[in-house]
Design an enzyme around this catalytic site. Structure first.
Site, PDB file in Angstrom:
ATOM      1  N   THR A   5      43.315  39.275  36.833  1.00 28.87           N
ATOM      2  CA  THR A   5      43.312  40.170  37.491  1.00 28.87           C
ATOM      3  C   THR A   5      44.646  39.577  39.120  1.00 28.87           C
ATOM      4  O   THR A   5      45.323  38.800  38.657  1.00 28.87           O
ATOM      5  CB  THR A   5      41.906  40.044  38.399  1.00 28.87           C
ATOM      6  OG1 THR A   5      42.255  38.374  38.540  1.00 28.87           O
ATOM      7  CG2 THR A   5      41.036  40.059  37.588  1.00 28.87           C
ATOM      8  N   ASP A   6      44.454  40.661  39.843  1.00 27.70           N
ATOM      9  CA  ASP A   6      45.374  40.339  41.192  1.00 27.70           C
ATOM     10  C   ASP A   6      44.626  39.282  41.827  1.00 27.70           C
ATOM     11  O   ASP A   6      43.766  38.819  42.114  1.00 27.70           O
ATOM     12  CB  ASP A   6      46.235  41.304  41.128  1.00 27.70           C
ATOM     13  CG  ASP A   6      45.078  42.205  41.882  1.00 27.70           C
ATOM     14  OD1 ASP A   6      44.147  41.394  42.246  1.00 27.70           O
ATOM     15  OD2 ASP A   6      45.378  43.647  42.728  1.00 27.70           O
ATOM     16  N   ALA A   7      45.903  38.627  43.021  1.00 32.45           N
ATOM     17  CA  ALA A   7      45.536  38.527  43.668  1.00 32.45           C
ATOM     18  C   ALA A   7      44.036  38.490  44.585  1.00 32.45           C
ATOM     19  O   ALA A   7      43.113  38.122  45.425  1.00 32.45           O
ATOM     20  CB  ALA A   7      46.381  37.460  45.273  1.00 32.45           C
ATOM     21  N   LEU A  37      41.232  41.843  41.538  1.00 33.01           N
ATOM     22  CA  LEU A  37      41.122  43.462  40.468  1.00 33.01           C
ATOM     23  C   LEU A  37      41.860  42.806  39.415  1.00 33.01           C
ATOM     24  O   LEU A  37      42.817  42.658  39.581  1.00 33.01           O
ATOM     25  CB  LEU A  37      41.377  44.986  41.568  1.00 33.01           C
ATOM     26  CG  LEU A  37      40.386  44.628  42.881  1.00 33.01           C
ATOM     27  CD1 LEU A  37      40.924  46.047  43.452  1.00 33.01           C
ATOM     28  CD2 LEU A  37      39.175  44.510  42.531  1.00 33.01           C
TER      29      LEU A  37
END
Length: 161
Positions: free
Chosen positions: A36-38, A41
């Protein structure tokens, strides 16, 4: 179908649904923190890894591991092109299914239709063009006849070679 039922020792395919004649291969995965990203997602590039793993398991289900293809046949499959549509996001801890369907089989290339699903929702839709290359010289080469015959049998009818 349970995860353990998908891991068979014969060359049968783990497939979505209950129809043995189906040519749709499905591989389960889960979204982990590192995917995931920050914002929580799945990072867009991680979907490529999900697609790659499913294609690798699809080939393994045929009885050909990637390392065995390289070692025993001097063959590598490399991605030559891809079209991908990002439809909906996946999130941390989502259980996903990554599908593989062979749309076209040629002597030295394959075209796959792939999806990433969360339940009934399609998150990603991709068309992946894969080339067969000689492992030593990194040049296009023919797929070995035995594997080629198996691939042709898995091609979706009507999408021609």
């Amino acid at each position: 179908m349970a995860w353990s039922e998908r891991l068979t020792s014969d060359s049968s395919f783990p497939i979505a649904g209950s129809q043995p004649e189906s040519r749709l291969f499905s591989w389960p995965t889960r979204v982990y923190w590192e995917d995931t990203d920050a914002g929580g997602l799945v990072y867009h590039a991680q979907y490529l890894a999900f697609l790659e793993r499913a294609r690798t398991e699809w080939v393994r289900a045929l009885g050909y591991g990637q390392d065995g293809l390289r070692r025993d046949h001097g063959l590598l499959f490399v991605v030559a092109g891809m079209q991908i549509g990002f439809l909906k996001p996946a999130r941390l801890d989502d259980a996903l299914e990554v599908t593989v369907e062979l749309r076209r089989c040629r002597r030295a290339s394959l075209i796959f239709a792939q999806s990433v699903l969360r339940g009934p929702d399609r998150l990603i839709s991709a068309e992946v063009r894969v080339a067969a290359v000689d492992a030593q010289h990194q040049r296009p080469c023919a797929i070995p006849p035995e594997l080629y015959a198996q691939l042709l049998a898995r091609q979706v009818p009507g999408d021609g070679a």
